[in-house]
Design an enzyme around this catalytic site. Structure first.
Site, PDB file in Angstrom:
ATOM      1  N   SER A 153     -12.749  -1.133  -1.469  1.00 53.31           N
ATOM      2  CA  SER A 153     -13.396  -0.773  -0.208  1.00 53.31           C
ATOM      3  C   SER A 153     -14.892  -0.670  -0.483  1.00 53.31           C
ATOM      4  O   SER A 153     -15.296  -0.495  -1.644  1.00 53.31           O
ATOM      5  CB  SER A 153     -12.840   0.585   0.241  1.00 53.31           C
ATOM      6  OG  SER A 153     -13.649   1.129   1.265  1.00 53.31           O
ATOM      7  N   TYR A 166     -10.410   9.334  -0.662  1.00 62.28           N
ATOM      8  CA  TYR A 166     -10.218   7.885  -0.461  1.00 62.28           C
ATOM      9  C   TYR A 166     -11.257   7.121  -1.286  1.00 62.28           C
ATOM     10  O   TYR A 166     -10.923   6.156  -1.979  1.00 62.28           O
ATOM     11  CB  TYR A 166     -10.342   7.552   1.024  1.00 62.28           C
ATOM     12  CG  TYR A 166     -10.216   6.078   1.351  1.00 62.28           C
ATOM     13  CD1 TYR A 166      -8.971   5.459   1.420  1.00 62.28           C
ATOM     14  CD2 TYR A 166     -11.353   5.296   1.604  1.00 62.28           C
ATOM     15  CE1 TYR A 166      -8.853   4.095   1.722  1.00 62.28           C
ATOM     16  CE2 TYR A 166     -11.245   3.943   1.906  1.00 62.28           C
ATOM     17  CZ  TYR A 166      -9.994   3.356   1.960  1.00 62.28           C
ATOM     18  OH  TYR A 166      -9.889   2.010   2.265  1.00 62.28           O
TER      19      TYR A 166
HETATM   20  P1  NDP Z   1      -2.953  -0.017   7.328  1.00 62.09           P
HETATM   21  O1  NDP Z   1      -2.936   1.468   7.387  1.00 62.09           O
HETATM   22  O2  NDP Z   1      -3.004  -0.783   8.605  1.00 62.09           O
HETATM   23  O3  NDP Z   1      -1.734  -0.547   6.453  1.00 62.09           O
HETATM   24  C1  NDP Z   1      -1.436   0.060   5.227  1.00 62.09           C
HETATM   25  C2  NDP Z   1      -0.086  -0.389   4.765  1.00 62.09           C
HETATM   26  O4  NDP Z   1       0.237   0.367   3.590  1.00 62.09           O
HETATM   27  C3  NDP Z   1       1.009  -0.114   5.777  1.00 62.09           C
HETATM   28  O5  NDP Z   1       1.932  -1.173   5.780  1.00 62.09           O
HETATM   29  C4  NDP Z   1       1.634   1.159   5.243  1.00 62.09           C
HETATM   30  O6  NDP Z   1       2.995   1.328   5.599  1.00 62.09           O
HETATM   31  C5  NDP Z   1       1.510   0.958   3.756  1.00 62.09           C
HETATM   32  N1  NDP Z   1       1.633   2.225   3.044  1.00 62.09           N
HETATM   33  C6  NDP Z   1       0.882   3.334   3.214  1.00 62.09           C
HETATM   34  N2  NDP Z   1       1.339   4.326   2.440  1.00 62.09           N
HETATM   35  C7  NDP Z   1       2.411   3.833   1.764  1.00 62.09           C
HETATM   36  C8  NDP Z   1       3.334   4.381   0.835  1.00 62.09           C
HETATM   37  N3  NDP Z   1       3.265   5.668   0.485  1.00 62.09           N
HETATM   38  N4  NDP Z   1       4.307   3.591   0.343  1.00 62.09           N
HETATM   39  C9  NDP Z   1       4.415   2.305   0.729  1.00 62.09           C
HETATM   40  N5  NDP Z   1       3.585   1.725   1.623  1.00 62.09           N
HETATM   41  C10 NDP Z   1       2.601   2.492   2.144  1.00 62.09           C
HETATM   42  O7  NDP Z   1      -4.218  -0.367   6.415  1.00 62.09           O
HETATM   43  P2  NDP Z   1      -5.111  -1.690   6.299  1.00 62.09           P
HETATM   44  O8  NDP Z   1      -4.282  -2.878   6.512  1.00 62.09           O
HETATM   45  O9  NDP Z   1      -6.332  -1.471   7.069  1.00 62.09           O
HETATM   46  O10 NDP Z   1      -5.542  -1.574   4.759  1.00 62.09           O
HETATM   47  C11 NDP Z   1      -5.015  -2.394   3.745  1.00 62.09           C
HETATM   48  C12 NDP Z   1      -5.850  -2.174   2.503  1.00 62.09           C
HETATM   49  O11 NDP Z   1      -7.220  -2.534   2.760  1.00 62.09           O
HETATM   50  C13 NDP Z   1      -5.895  -0.725   2.041  1.00 62.09           C
HETATM   51  O12 NDP Z   1      -5.891  -0.681   0.630  1.00 62.09           O
HETATM   52  C14 NDP Z   1      -7.226  -0.222   2.562  1.00 62.09           C
HETATM   53  O13 NDP Z   1      -7.717   0.849   1.800  1.00 62.09           O
HETATM   54  C15 NDP Z   1      -8.077  -1.456   2.426  1.00 62.09           C
HETATM   55  N6  NDP Z   1      -9.261  -1.503   3.278  1.00 62.09           N
HETATM   56  C16 NDP Z   1      -9.139  -1.648   4.635  1.00 62.09           C
HETATM   57  C17 NDP Z   1     -10.273  -1.742   5.431  1.00 62.09           C
HETATM   58  C18 NDP Z   1     -10.183  -1.904   6.919  1.00 62.09           C
HETATM   59  O14 NDP Z   1     -11.244  -1.936   7.583  1.00 62.09           O
HETATM   60  N7  NDP Z   1      -9.009  -1.999   7.515  1.00 62.09           N
HETATM   61  C19 NDP Z   1     -11.617  -1.696   4.846  1.00 62.09           C
HETATM   62  C20 NDP Z   1     -11.642  -1.531   3.404  1.00 62.09           C
HETATM   63  C21 NDP Z   1     -10.494  -1.451   2.677  1.00 62.09           C
HETATM   64  P3  NDP Z   1       3.403   1.885   7.064  1.00 62.09           P
HETATM   65  O15 NDP Z   1       3.075   0.794   8.010  1.00 62.09           O
HETATM   66  O16 NDP Z   1       4.845   2.119   6.912  1.00 62.09           O
HETATM   67  O17 NDP Z   1       2.603   3.114   7.288  1.00 62.09           O
END
Ligand code: NDP
Length: 245
Positions: A153, A166
């Site tokens: 990030s 985070y």
């Molecule tokens: P979302 O919250 O939309 O999706 C996250 C995913 O991770 C979901 O499918 C969620 O499952 C899963 N997840 C969360 N906790 C767990 C757990 N304990 N066990 C298994 N699965 C889990 O996030 P994004 O798609 O936005 O983010 C994806 C990545 O990109 C992350 O690493 C985030 O930090 C990074 N990121 C995102 C940015 C953005 O602007 N969106 C910017 C910078 C970095 P469930 O759907 O069941 O909750």
């Protein structure tokens, strides 16, 4: 990198594990990998969402995926060892891992850091990814060329006020990637990180509730970089911190 022209069969014959594959960027990556010919292992905590991605891939006539329901908050090292054994039995080796699942935790001033939330963020975003990678190395080492992608990030590269655990976790992610990449230098395994940048997902909406999501890139728009780093075209990239935007 968003202009990278991906060959339609760039991932043909590869088996790729995607964590957090049910939603957001992980869902888009799972669909993109399958569309480029990969057999995708969908790992996540909400089975319904994983099943919806599975159905979409099946309906498109792409390689039949696998589902691994796992909550990385509570998972043990044995869970990851068992997963690695199953992958070895079913596929022989693993060509790629996208460490995508993360939690945002609670944003706010340093004085308000909550121990339970800090521990959850570090467990899901760092500890679980380290132990999962450790367990998977034996199947990654059996692949002709294996790619491990960590998700960082902007706040994992420059600290920013109020981003709390985070941000700490994303700095640790970059460190984990660099340590692994250095150890894997000259081997068939490579490790790199991606900062997706501001992307239209639930996590982004939770972090910036006042923002108009329509002003943001969609997860699908980032996929050229995500596919490139899994494809053999990126074989020589190791230890690099990429930005998708
Ligand atoms: P979302 O919250 O939309 O999706 C996250 C995913 O991770 C979901 O499918 C969620 O499952 C899963 N997840 C969360 N906790 C767990 C757990 N304990 N066990 C298994 N699965 C889990 O996030 P994004 O798609 O936005 O983010 C994806 C990545 O990109 C992350 O690493 C985030 O930090 C990074 N990121 C995102 C940015 C953005 O602007 N969106 C910017 C910078 C970095 P469930 O759907 O069941 O909750």
């Amino acid at each position: 990198m968003l202009e990278y022209k991906v060959a339609p069969d760039a991932l043909k014959g590869k088996t790729i594990l995607v964590t957090g594959a049910g939603d957001g960027i992980g869902r888009a990556a799972a669909l993109a990998y399958a569309a480029h010919g990969a057999t995708v292992i969908l790992l996540g905590r909400t089975v319904k969402k994983l099943e919806a991605v599975y159905d979409e891939i099946e309906a498109a006539g792409q390689p039949t995926p696998a589902i691994v329901p796992l909550d990385m908050k509570g998972a043990t090292e044995q869970n990851y060892r068992d997963m690695a054994d199953t992958i070895e039995e079913q596929f022989g080796h693993l060509d790629g891992v996208l460490h995508n699942a993360s939690v945002l935790g609670v944003l706010g001033p340093f004085e308000h850091i909550d121990l339970a939330s800090l521990e959850e963020v570090m467990k899901v975003n760092v500890t679980a990814q380290a132990i999962m990678t450790k367990s998977l190395l034996k199947v990654l080492r059996k692949a002709p060329a294996a790619s491990v992608i960590f998700t960082s990030s902007g706040v994992g590269r420059t600290g920013r006020a109020y981003w709390g655990p985070y941000a700490f976790s994303k700095f640790a992610t970059e460190g984990m990637m660099q340590v692994l990449a250095h150890e894997c230098d000259g081997t068939n395994v490579r490790a790199n990180s991606i900062n997706p940048g501001a992307t239209r997902t639930k996590m982004r909406a939770n972090a910036y509730p006042g923002e108009d999501p329509q002003t943001l890139k969609t997860a699908e728009e980032l996929m050229p970089l995500y596919v490139y780093l899994m494809a053999d075209d990126s074989k020589d990239q190791n230890g690099q911190a990429f930005s998708a935007q």
